[in-house]
Design a protein around this motif. Structure first.
Motif, PDB file in Angstrom:
ATOM      1  N   LEU A 270       0.830  -1.207   0.000  1.00 42.75           N
ATOM      2  CA  LEU A 270       0.000   0.000   0.000  1.00 42.75           C
ATOM      3  C   LEU A 270       0.863   1.255   0.000  1.00 42.75           C
ATOM      4  O   LEU A 270       0.577   2.219  -0.720  1.00 42.75           O
ATOM      5  N   VAL A 271       1.922   1.257   0.810  1.00 42.41           N
ATOM      6  CA  VAL A 271       2.806   2.428   0.881  1.00 42.41           C
ATOM      7  C   VAL A 271       3.510   2.646  -0.460  1.00 42.41           C
ATOM      8  O   VAL A 271       3.554   3.758  -0.990  1.00 42.41           O
ATOM      9  N   VAL A 272       4.060   1.542  -1.008  1.00 41.46           N
ATOM     10  CA  VAL A 272       4.772   1.649  -2.291  1.00 41.46           C
ATOM     11  C   VAL A 272       3.809   2.045  -3.406  1.00 41.46           C
ATOM     12  O   VAL A 272       4.119   2.914  -4.241  1.00 41.46           O
ATOM     13  N   LEU A 273       2.625   1.425  -3.417  1.00 38.07           N
ATOM     14  CA  LEU A 273       1.639   1.722  -4.452  1.00 38.07           C
ATOM     15  C   LEU A 273       1.200   3.186  -4.388  1.00 38.07           C
ATOM     16  O   LEU A 273       1.068   3.846  -5.426  1.00 38.07           O
ATOM     17  N   GLY A 274       0.983   3.684  -3.175  1.00 35.54           N
ATOM     18  CA  GLY A 274       0.600   5.089  -3.030  1.00 35.54           C
ATOM     19  C   GLY A 274       1.653   6.026  -3.575  1.00 35.54           C
ATOM     20  O   GLY A 274       1.345   6.978  -4.305  1.00 35.54           O
ATOM     21  N   GLY A 275       2.928   5.778  -3.233  1.00 32.90           N
ATOM     22  CA  GLY A 275       4.007   6.634  -3.728  1.00 32.90           C
ATOM     23  C   GLY A 275       4.165   6.564  -5.231  1.00 32.90           C
ATOM     24  O   GLY A 275       4.335   7.593  -5.901  1.00 32.90           O
ATOM     25  N   VAL A 276       4.101   5.353  -5.790  1.00 33.27           N
ATOM     26  CA  VAL A 276       4.285   5.179  -7.243  1.00 33.27           C
ATOM     27  C   VAL A 276       3.144   5.834  -8.021  1.00 33.27           C
ATOM     28  O   VAL A 276       3.372   6.556  -9.003  1.00 33.27           O
ATOM     29  N   ILE A 277       1.898   5.587  -7.575  1.00 30.38           N
ATOM     30  CA  ILE A 277       0.753   6.178  -8.274  1.00 30.38           C
ATOM     31  C   ILE A 277       0.794   7.698  -8.160  1.00 30.38           C
ATOM     32  O   ILE A 277       0.512   8.419  -9.133  1.00 30.38           O
ATOM     33  N   GLY A 278       1.130   8.213  -6.979  1.00 26.33           N
ATOM     34  CA  GLY A 278       1.222   9.661  -6.805  1.00 26.33           C
ATOM     35  C   GLY A 278       2.255  10.274  -7.730  1.00 26.33           C
ATOM     36  O   GLY A 278       2.011  11.318  -8.351  1.00 26.33           O
ATOM     37  N   PHE A 279       3.421   9.620  -7.845  1.00 27.33           N
ATOM     38  CA  PHE A 279       4.493  10.147  -8.703  1.00 27.33           C
ATOM     39  C   PHE A 279       4.058  10.199 -10.160  1.00 27.33           C
ATOM     40  O   PHE A 279       4.155  11.246 -10.814  1.00 27.33           O
ATOM     41  N   PHE A 280       3.584   9.074 -10.683  1.00 26.23           N
ATOM     42  CA  PHE A 280       3.264   9.026 -12.110  1.00 26.23           C
ATOM     43  C   PHE A 280       2.002   9.823 -12.450  1.00 26.23           C
ATOM     44  O   PHE A 280       1.908  10.385 -13.550  1.00 26.23           O
ATOM     45  N   SER A 281       1.046   9.895 -11.519  1.00 26.63           N
ATOM     46  CA  SER A 281      -0.139  10.715 -11.777  1.00 26.63           C
ATOM     47  C   SER A 281       0.243  12.186 -11.861  1.00 26.63           C
ATOM     48  O   SER A 281      -0.236  12.920 -12.742  1.00 26.63           O
TER      49      SER A 281
END
Length: 298
Positions: A270-281
């Motif tokens: 969840l932490v990694v997914l949140g950071g990755v999605i936030g970055f690319f979005s």
């Protein structure tokens, strides 16, 4: 005379973040709940498979040394399940078997027959990897080759086939929902960040007009969105842990399906997914506004 306060200068990348973090947290919480459901469903499937037993009936009047040798031999078999460091091998004497029969039926057959025709037996719990029809046939054949073994019995093949088929169906359905939910969450977080960046489109264009490079403009947005995703993942993880503890208190049986390693993997994801999605979005949204013409910004 009334004094006019100067308007605050808008800082690059300083859009309101409370709404964004809240939205990301809720979206990741939903996918985390489904992830925990998958973890507990996996443990339940494994528990069902490992509860399959094989009864190994022995020849009569075996000496104690041969009984101990058989137990050591069974414990070393790769298909025998372990609980911690203990092999799941249990000896049941014919007297214990007679007592269990009396408790189940309420009838004492020894009084009618005048003797106990049952045999001593070892009850083996089978590793989940061997819980299918073909593997169990090989297990039974291997056990029958052991000296001192009279007969080997296990659950019916039709029951094993039904269990495996139903577990596969449930797993496929849950996995399909998990993939669909992941796509929905990615879209929700992406749209949330794009809406938040919408208020910054003119500031982005102003920085571009004064000669700022694309990376200089993107950097504060990317850093902020990444941290928002990470914070959202951490908050979602804390809420899931609290929910788990509450559910364990309300339904204590669920504790038996707890897997610390898999639960930790879900929270970290969840932490990694949140950071990755936030970055690319944020990256996609800022690039979109950098490429827009001035007329399209209005």
């Amino acid at each position: 005379m009334p004094q006019f306060r100067p308007a605050r200068k808008k800082k690059l990348g300083s859009y309101p973040h409370t709404m964004v973090v809240f939205s990301i947290t809720l979206a990741l919480l939903v996918i985390g709940l489904f992830g925990l459901l998958l973890v507990h469903a996996h443990k339940l499937s494994q528990a069902v498979r490992e509860n399959l037993e094989v009864q190994v009936y022995l020849e009569r009047n075996l000496p104690e040394t041969q009984l101990l040798a058989l137990q050591r031999s069974f414990a070393q078999k790769p298909y025998v399940a372990y609980r911690g460091s203990e092999p799941q091998v249990r000896f049941m004497s014919k007297e214990e078997g007679a007592q269990e029969f009396v408790q189940l039926t309420g009838e004492d057959f020894q009084q009618f027959l005048g003797d106990n025709p049952l045999r001593d037996a070892y009850i083996l719990k089978i590793n989940a990897e061997y819980a299918d029809v073909s593997q169990l046939r090989q297990v039974s054949a291997d056990l029958r080759r052991q000296p001192g073994v009279f007969e080997v019995t296990s659950v019916e093949e039709s029951f094993i086939s039904d269990v495996n088929r139903n577990l596969r169906r449930v797993s496929l359905v849950l996995l399909g929902f998990a993939l669909l939910l992941t796509v929905v969450v990615v879209i929700l977080i992406n749209n949330t960040i794009r809406l938040a960046l919408f208020s910054q489109r003119f500031l982005i264009r102003s920085m571009q007009l004064v000669g700022a490079t694309s990376w200089f403009i993107q950097r504060p947005f990317l850093r902020r969105a990444t941290w928002q995703g990470i914070v959202g993942g951490v908050l979602a993880g804390l809420m899931l842990l609290a929910l788990l503890q509450w559910s364990y208190l309300e339904v204590t049986e669920i504790r038996l399906l707890r897997d610390e390693r898999l639960i930790g993997a879900v929270l970290l994801t969840l932490v990694v997914l949140g950071g990755v999605i936030g970055f690319f979005s944020s990256y996609r949204a800022v690039r979109k506004y950098l490429r827009m013409s001035l007329d399209d910004l209005y």
